[in-house]
Design a protein around this motif. Structure first.
Motif, PDB file in Angstrom:
ATOM      1  N   ARG A 116       0.859  -1.316  -0.046  1.00  0.00           N
ATOM      2  CA  ARG A 116       0.029   0.088   0.000  1.00  0.00           C
ATOM      3  C   ARG A 116       0.893   1.362  -0.046  1.00  0.00           C
ATOM      4  O   ARG A 116       0.601   2.050  -0.955  1.00  0.00           O
ATOM      5  CB  ARG A 116      -1.041  -0.150   1.176  1.00  0.00           C
ATOM      6  N   PRO A 117       1.841   1.409   1.032  1.00  0.00           N
ATOM      7  CA  PRO A 117       2.626   2.745   0.936  1.00  0.00           C
ATOM      8  C   PRO A 117       3.366   2.791  -0.249  1.00  0.00           C
ATOM      9  O   PRO A 117       3.679   3.819  -0.828  1.00  0.00           O
ATOM     10  CB  PRO A 117       3.423   2.649   2.087  1.00  0.00           C
ATOM     11  N   VAL A 118       3.968   1.568  -0.929  1.00  0.00           N
ATOM     12  CA  VAL A 118       4.754   1.803  -1.983  1.00  0.00           C
ATOM     13  C   VAL A 118       3.914   2.485  -3.134  1.00  0.00           C
ATOM     14  O   VAL A 118       4.409   3.265  -3.964  1.00  0.00           O
ATOM     15  CB  VAL A 118       5.203   0.397  -2.534  1.00  0.00           C
ATOM     16  N   LEU A 119       2.548   1.868  -3.239  1.00  0.00           N
ATOM     17  CA  LEU A 119       1.834   2.307  -4.375  1.00  0.00           C
ATOM     18  C   LEU A 119       1.049   3.811  -4.270  1.00  0.00           C
ATOM     19  O   LEU A 119       0.985   4.474  -5.094  1.00  0.00           O
ATOM     20  CB  LEU A 119       0.530   1.317  -4.553  1.00  0.00           C
ATOM     21  N   GLU A 120       0.947   4.230  -2.955  1.00  0.00           N
ATOM     22  CA  GLU A 120       0.338   5.390  -2.741  1.00  0.00           C
ATOM     23  C   GLU A 120       1.444   6.423  -2.857  1.00  0.00           C
ATOM     24  O   GLU A 120       1.542   7.563  -3.531  1.00  0.00           O
ATOM     25  CB  GLU A 120       0.131   5.515  -1.264  1.00  0.00           C
ATOM     26  N   GLY A 121       2.848   6.211  -2.720  1.00  0.00           N
ATOM     27  CA  GLY A 121       4.085   7.240  -2.969  1.00  0.00           C
ATOM     28  C   GLY A 121       4.521   6.972  -4.478  1.00  0.00           C
ATOM     29  O   GLY A 121       5.316   7.549  -4.885  1.00  0.00           O
ATOM     30  N   LYS A 122       4.037   5.766  -4.948  1.00  0.00           N
ATOM     31  CA  LYS A 122       4.542   5.597  -6.281  1.00  0.00           C
ATOM     32  C   LYS A 122       6.215   5.570  -6.486  1.00  0.00           C
ATOM     33  O   LYS A 122       6.829   6.160  -7.198  1.00  0.00           O
ATOM     34  CB  LYS A 122       4.217   6.718  -7.499  1.00  0.00           C
ATOM     35  N   ASP A 123       6.473   4.886  -5.428  1.00  0.00           N
ATOM     36  CA  ASP A 123       8.180   4.385  -5.171  1.00  0.00           C
ATOM     37  C   ASP A 123       8.598   3.530  -5.902  1.00  0.00           C
ATOM     38  O   ASP A 123       8.190   2.266  -5.778  1.00  0.00           O
ATOM     39  CB  ASP A 123       8.394   4.396  -3.802  1.00  0.00           C
ATOM     40  N   LEU A 157       3.432  -4.541 -10.159  1.00  0.00           N
ATOM     41  CA  LEU A 157       3.013  -3.449  -9.071  1.00  0.00           C
ATOM     42  C   LEU A 157       2.402  -2.258 -10.033  1.00  0.00           C
ATOM     43  O   LEU A 157       3.443  -1.930 -10.961  1.00  0.00           O
ATOM     44  CB  LEU A 157       3.722  -3.050  -7.894  1.00  0.00           C
ATOM     45  N   ARG A 158       1.083  -1.874 -10.122  1.00  0.00           N
ATOM     46  CA  ARG A 158       0.802  -0.732 -10.945  1.00  0.00           C
ATOM     47  C   ARG A 158      -0.037   0.301 -10.037  1.00  0.00           C
ATOM     48  O   ARG A 158      -0.736  -0.120  -9.081  1.00  0.00           O
ATOM     49  CB  ARG A 158      -0.175  -1.310 -11.988  1.00  0.00           C
ATOM     50  N   ALA A 159       0.566   1.705 -10.355  1.00  0.00           N
ATOM     51  CA  ALA A 159      -0.418   2.827  -9.578  1.00  0.00           C
ATOM     52  C   ALA A 159      -1.828   2.551 -10.105  1.00  0.00           C
ATOM     53  O   ALA A 159      -2.151   2.030 -11.217  1.00  0.00           O
ATOM     54  CB  ALA A 159       0.311   4.048  -9.790  1.00  0.00           C
ATOM     55  N   ALA A 160      -2.612   3.389  -9.462  1.00  0.00           N
ATOM     56  CA  ALA A 160      -4.014   3.572  -9.961  1.00  0.00           C
ATOM     57  C   ALA A 160      -4.207   4.307 -11.321  1.00  0.00           C
ATOM     58  O   ALA A 160      -5.101   3.802 -11.879  1.00  0.00           O
ATOM     59  CB  ALA A 160      -4.891   4.382  -8.988  1.00  0.00           C
ATOM     60  N   ASP A 161      -3.059   5.072 -11.600  1.00  0.00           N
ATOM     61  CA  ASP A 161      -3.181   5.654 -13.081  1.00  0.00           C
ATOM     62  C   ASP A 161      -2.741   4.919 -14.214  1.00  0.00           C
ATOM     63  O   ASP A 161      -2.673   5.124 -15.055  1.00  0.00           O
ATOM     64  CB  ASP A 161      -2.416   6.806 -13.061  1.00  0.00           C
ATOM     65  N   ILE A 195      -5.359  -2.660  -4.260  1.00  0.00           N
ATOM     66  CA  ILE A 195      -5.063  -2.230  -3.057  1.00  0.00           C
ATOM     67  C   ILE A 195      -5.472  -0.769  -2.702  1.00  0.00           C
ATOM     68  O   ILE A 195      -5.763   0.114  -4.016  1.00  0.00           O
ATOM     69  CB  ILE A 195      -3.325  -2.086  -3.011  1.00  0.00           C
ATOM     70  N   GLN A 196      -6.382  -0.788  -1.824  1.00  0.00           N
ATOM     71  CA  GLN A 196      -6.968   0.457  -1.359  1.00  0.00           C
ATOM     72  C   GLN A 196      -6.023   1.146  -0.274  1.00  0.00           C
ATOM     73  O   GLN A 196      -5.517   0.251   0.803  1.00  0.00           O
ATOM     74  CB  GLN A 196      -8.429   0.257  -0.926  1.00  0.00           C
ATOM     75  N   ASP A 197      -6.561   2.539   0.003  1.00  0.00           N
ATOM     76  CA  ASP A 197      -5.831   3.287   1.055  1.00  0.00           C
ATOM     77  C   ASP A 197      -7.049   3.158   2.383  1.00  0.00           C
ATOM     78  O   ASP A 197      -7.923   2.466   2.092  1.00  0.00           O
ATOM     79  CB  ASP A 197      -5.633   4.779   0.735  1.00  0.00           C
ATOM     80  N   GLU A 198      -6.594   3.933   3.593  1.00  0.00           N
ATOM     81  CA  GLU A 198      -7.420   3.622   4.746  1.00  0.00           C
ATOM     82  C   GLU A 198      -9.116   4.162   4.251  1.00  0.00           C
ATOM     83  O   GLU A 198      -9.783   3.925   4.840  1.00  0.00           O
ATOM     84  CB  GLU A 198      -6.908   4.517   5.702  1.00  0.00           C
ATOM     85  N   ALA A 199      -8.919   5.246   3.264  1.00  0.00           N
ATOM     86  CA  ALA A 199     -10.260   5.895   3.003  1.00  0.00           C
ATOM     87  C   ALA A 199     -11.104   5.040   1.877  1.00  0.00           C
ATOM     88  O   ALA A 199     -12.129   5.207   1.549  1.00  0.00           O
ATOM     89  CB  ALA A 199     -10.055   7.176   2.172  1.00  0.00           C
ATOM     90  N   GLY A 200     -10.588   4.028   1.404  1.00  0.00           N
ATOM     91  CA  GLY A 200     -11.383   3.100   0.688  1.00  0.00           C
ATOM     92  C   GLY A 200     -11.037   3.162  -0.905  1.00  0.00           C
ATOM     93  O   GLY A 200     -11.564   2.796  -1.527  1.00  0.00           O
ATOM     94  N   ASN A 201     -10.062   4.235  -1.289  1.00  0.00           N
ATOM     95  CA  ASN A 201      -9.675   4.541  -2.553  1.00  0.00           C
ATOM     96  C   ASN A 201      -8.570   3.690  -3.029  1.00  0.00           C
ATOM     97  O   ASN A 201      -7.848   3.199  -2.359  1.00  0.00           O
ATOM     98  CB  ASN A 201      -9.238   6.111  -2.721  1.00  0.00           C
ATOM     99  N   THR A 202      -8.873   3.308  -4.264  1.00  0.00           N
ATOM    100  CA  THR A 202      -8.105   2.414  -4.906  1.00  0.00           C
ATOM    101  C   THR A 202      -6.668   2.959  -5.508  1.00  0.00           C
ATOM    102  O   THR A 202      -6.605   4.108  -5.995  1.00  0.00           O
ATOM    103  CB  THR A 202      -8.396   1.647  -6.138  1.00  0.00           C
ATOM    104  N   VAL A 203      -5.434   2.601  -4.694  1.00  0.00           N
ATOM    105  CA  VAL A 203      -4.170   3.381  -5.241  1.00  0.00           C
ATOM    106  C   VAL A 203      -3.433   2.477  -6.047  1.00  0.00           C
ATOM    107  O   VAL A 203      -2.203   3.112  -6.578  1.00  0.00           O
ATOM    108  CB  VAL A 203      -3.469   3.677  -3.824  1.00  0.00           C
ATOM    109  N   GLY A 204      -3.886   1.204  -6.452  1.00  0.00           N
ATOM    110  CA  GLY A 204      -3.050   0.508  -7.598  1.00  0.00           C
ATOM    111  C   GLY A 204      -3.488  -1.114  -7.273  1.00  0.00           C
ATOM    112  O   GLY A 204      -4.252  -1.393  -6.642  1.00  0.00           O
ATOM    113  N   THR A 205      -2.787  -1.654  -8.300  1.00  0.00           N
ATOM    114  CA  THR A 205      -3.001  -3.340  -7.842  1.00  0.00           C
ATOM    115  C   THR A 205      -1.681  -3.881  -8.046  1.00  0.00           C
ATOM    116  O   THR A 205      -0.732  -3.450  -8.224  1.00  0.00           O
ATOM    117  CB  THR A 205      -3.655  -3.781  -9.553  1.00  0.00           C
ATOM    118  N   LEU A 206      -1.655  -5.162  -7.331  1.00  0.00           N
ATOM    119  CA  LEU A 206      -0.576  -5.969  -6.859  1.00  0.00           C
ATOM    120  C   LEU A 206      -0.972  -7.327  -7.750  1.00  0.00           C
ATOM    121  O   LEU A 206      -1.938  -8.042  -7.529  1.00  0.00           O
ATOM    122  CB  LEU A 206      -0.494  -6.311  -5.510  1.00  0.00           C
ATOM    123  N   ALA A 207      -0.117  -7.861  -8.853  1.00  0.00           N
ATOM    124  CA  ALA A 207      -0.492  -9.058  -9.273  1.00  0.00           C
ATOM    125  C   ALA A 207       0.706 -10.136  -9.174  1.00  0.00           C
ATOM    126  O   ALA A 207       2.059  -9.715  -9.269  1.00  0.00           O
ATOM    127  CB  ALA A 207      -0.617  -8.782 -11.064  1.00  0.00           C
TER     128      ALA A 207
END
Length: 683
Positions: free
Chosen positions: A71-78, A100-104, A135-147
């Motif tokens: 989750r943090p990796v996707l949120e920060g797009k690291d 790993l892909r970001a939401a965009d 993968i969703q953040d605490e607010a329930g927003n999708t920040v990316g996917t893990l395959a």
């Protein structure tokens, strides 16, 4: 092929071709292995399905645990952190594909490790598997996917421990099953078959009917027992058939006498015995005279009855039939052993001639035949059986030539005559092929005015700078059948020559002699037709001369043949008339146009005129043209002219001449000249 392994494999293949046990063992093992592999494959497939489900669950658990770290990796797009996370997952062995892909849609990390080919286990486990989780953040927003995924090779690597034991567990059982099947096949099938084959091989050369084949134990009622019984029955039938064939091969089926093969063997044994005991043998070769006439007139069934009657008379004369044989057709042979007196052989030959010459009753009809016998003696006339047969055969033909109903001993002179015959035949064939034969022409004059009427074509053979006497080669041509091609050549040549002379000098009559063999050919009329059409000569200008004796031999067929020739327009002349004892009733039926008085009745003219006058009167009554041949003196010529003989021919007029000399003497110009003045004839 593994080095050093091909030679043992070749030896094993050779053994499998030579041994039924090895051959069946290989196939039993192959079947067992196939069954084991099939069962193992089914079990492994079921185990693979279970193992695939376990691996899928494991991949899902790994995905759930890893999603918190992702989750943090996707949120920060690291990107760097995403790469580290992916590498750690692959290195842990839990997966070999991470993305790993970001939401965009930005790909932060992607790592694949396919490894080696999956192999058979990978196919049984169903190939690659994959799990994707958003993968969703605490607010329930999708920040990316893990395959996360597992390649087919990875699935095979992780699942082989569960599948391979099941797949390979059946191989030892298959080997054991194949060995057991091979032993059973050997004991139940191969060994009985081998014993059966040894029994057959042990009876080789024995009488098939006497050969007993044992039925293998415990196989009395099954297929193998039935095969053995069937083969035994077949061998019995084969033995019976073989015995019948042996009898047929050595016995004449009509008379029951030994045949040529049996006589040849008996003669060889007799020669050996005579050589060891200083004995003497006599061989009599018998040939019935005029047997063909019986076959032709009464039929082959009557001919068979006659042969049976002849065989019976010979049995009665000889006593034991073992020295008597039918050689084929109307030929018989008699072997006499321990001959001490030649007079006994002569006496027996005379008795055979007398006995076989007596009348036979065939289908209620009296039949008369005679026999000609050739006799050879061992060791005088041959050192082995083949030479004795050949010598007796030569003597038999000498007896035939001497007249029906007689016998002759073999002599060296007969062999020399036979060799002359063979050499003459060969030379005559060569002369025909190389066109060394010639046709001479002897003129025929009209007695009324002395003018040329026509000519007779006569065959001549020039050999080694001399002309061979026709009496030396014509009989040989008759005997060998060469007269057929030679006669056809003479006919074509004479027709062509007659047409050439007729175009220059007016119509001339050509006479050609016909042999008995030619007249007997069904296609002879077509041969004459072809010669006429080829030359352009009208049929009315061709006369075919046929001897009286030839016509009387088979009058019915002769009448039909002559009618076919007359339909072509050809004239028919009876040659040598007065020598064949013709029946006058038959003479009226023959479609003839001419009688030719034989030279034997001309030579005594004008002293003895009775027969010549009779023939001339008969010809006049039957409205036939009459020809006198053999006219050699002026007195003969003058008497025939006064007697009203239509045509004259002979040396007094001219001998047979080659084409050029004939033209010079008889066809010098546009008109036809008579004979030369030195012949004493006027023009």
């Amino acid at each position: 092929m593994v080095p050093g392994f091909s030679r043992p494999l070749d030896r094993l293949r050779q053994r499998s071709r030579q041994s039924l046990t090895v051959w069946l063992g290989w196939r039993a093992l192959a079947v067992a292995l196939g069954v084991a592999l099939l069962v193992g494959s089914v079990a492994a497939g079921l185990a693979g399905m279970s193992e695939r489900g376990r691996l899928t669950d494991r991949l899902g658990q790994t995905l759930a645990v890893t999603s918190l770290a992702a989750r943090p990796v996707l949120e920060g797009k690291d990107h760097a952190a995403a790469e580290r996370l992916a590498r750690s997952l692959v290195e842990s062995g839990a997966t070999d594909r991470v993305e790993l892909r970001a939401a965009d849609g930005t790909r932060l990390a992607s790592l694949r490790h396919d490894g080696e080919e999956p192999g058979l286990v990978g196919l049984l486990l169903g190939g690659a598997i994959q799990a994707v989780q958003p993968i969703q953040d605490e607010a329930g927003n999708t920040v990316g996917t893990l395959a996360l995924g597992m390649s087919a090779a990875g699935v095979a690597r992780l699942g082989s421990a569960a599948v391979l034991p099941l797949l390979l567990a059946g191989l030892p059982c298959a080997l054991l099953l194949g060995a057991l099947l091979t032993l059973q096949v050997h004991a139940r099938i191969v060994r009985p078959l081998r014993e059966f084959g040894e029994a057959l091989r042990g009876g080789r050369g024995a009488d098939p009917a006497a050969l007993s084949l044992p039925i293998p134990p415990n196989h009395e009622e099954n297929e193998l027992g039935r095969v053995v019984r069937s083969v035994s029955e077949t061998l019995g039938d084969l033995g019976t058939a073989q015995a019948d064939l042996y009898r047929m091969a050595r016995r004449d089926p009509l008379t029951g006498l030994p045949n040529r093969m049996s006589m040849t063997d008996s003669l060889a044994r007799a020669v050996t015995a005579a050589r060891n005991h200083d004995g003497q043998l006599a061989l009599l070769y018998l040939d019935l005279d005029r047997f063909k006439h019986v076959n032709d007139s009464l039929g082959h069934a009557a001919g068979d009855k006659l042969l049976l009657a002849v065989a019976q008379r010979l049995r009665e004369l000889v006593g034991s039939p073992e020295g008597l044989a039918r050689m084929g057709g109307d030929e018989f042979m008699l072997l006499l052993e321990r001959v001490t007196d030649r007079s006994k052989v002569i006496r027996l030959a005379g008795e055979i001639v007398d006995s076989l010459s007596r009348s036979y009753s065939i289908n209620g009809q009296p039949v008369h035949v005679s026999v000609s016998i050739g006799i050879s003696l061992w060791p005088r006339d041959g050192t082995d059986g083949e030479q004795l047969i050949r010598s007796a055969d030569t003597a038999m033909y000498a007896a035939k030539a001497a007249g029906a109903g007689t016998w002759r001993f073999y002599s060296r002179e007969m062999l020399e005559r036979s060799l002359v015959f063979l050499r003459t035949e060969a030379s005559l064939r060569e002369a025909l092929e190389q066109e060394q034969l010639e046709v001479f022409y002897q003129p025929k004059l009209r007695s009324a005015n002395g003018r040329l009427y026509g000519m007779e074509a006569l065959l001549r053979w020039r050999r080694h700078d001399r002309y061979v006497n026709p009496a030396e080669f014509i009989p040989i041509a008759e005997d060998t059948g060469l007269i057929i091609p030679v006669g056809a050549w003479v006919l074509r040549t004479a027709c062509a020559q007659a047409m050439r002379w007729s175009r220059l000098h007016g119509p001339l009559q050509m006479a050609v002699n016909v042999s008995a063999r030619q007249l007997a050919l069904p296609e002879f009329a077509e041969t004459v037709r072809a010669a006429l059409e080829e030359s352009g000569l009208p049929g009315e200008q061709l006369t075919l001369e046929i001897t009286e004796s030839m016509l009387m031999d088979n009058i019915d067929s002769a009448i039909e043949a002559l009618r076919n020739l007359r339909s072509l327009g050809c004239g028919i002349s009876v040659d040598d008339f007065g020598t064949g004892y013709s029946s006058l009733s038959y003479l009226r039926q023959l479609p003839i146009t001419q009688l030719k008085i034989d030279r034997t009745f001309i030579k005594d003219l004008p002293v003895d005129t009775a027969i010549a006058e009779t023939v001339l009167t008969l010809a006049a009554k039957l409205n036939l043209q009459c020809v006198a041949e053999g006219v050699e003196t002026d007195a003969q010529y003058q008497w025939l002219v006064r007697a009203g003989c239509h045509l004259l021919q002979g040396f007094f007029i001219a001998k047979p001449l080659p084409v050029r000399e004939f033209e010079q003497q008889f066809l010098p110009g546009p008109g036809l000249r008579l004979v030369s003045a030195r012949d004493g004839l006027g023009s």
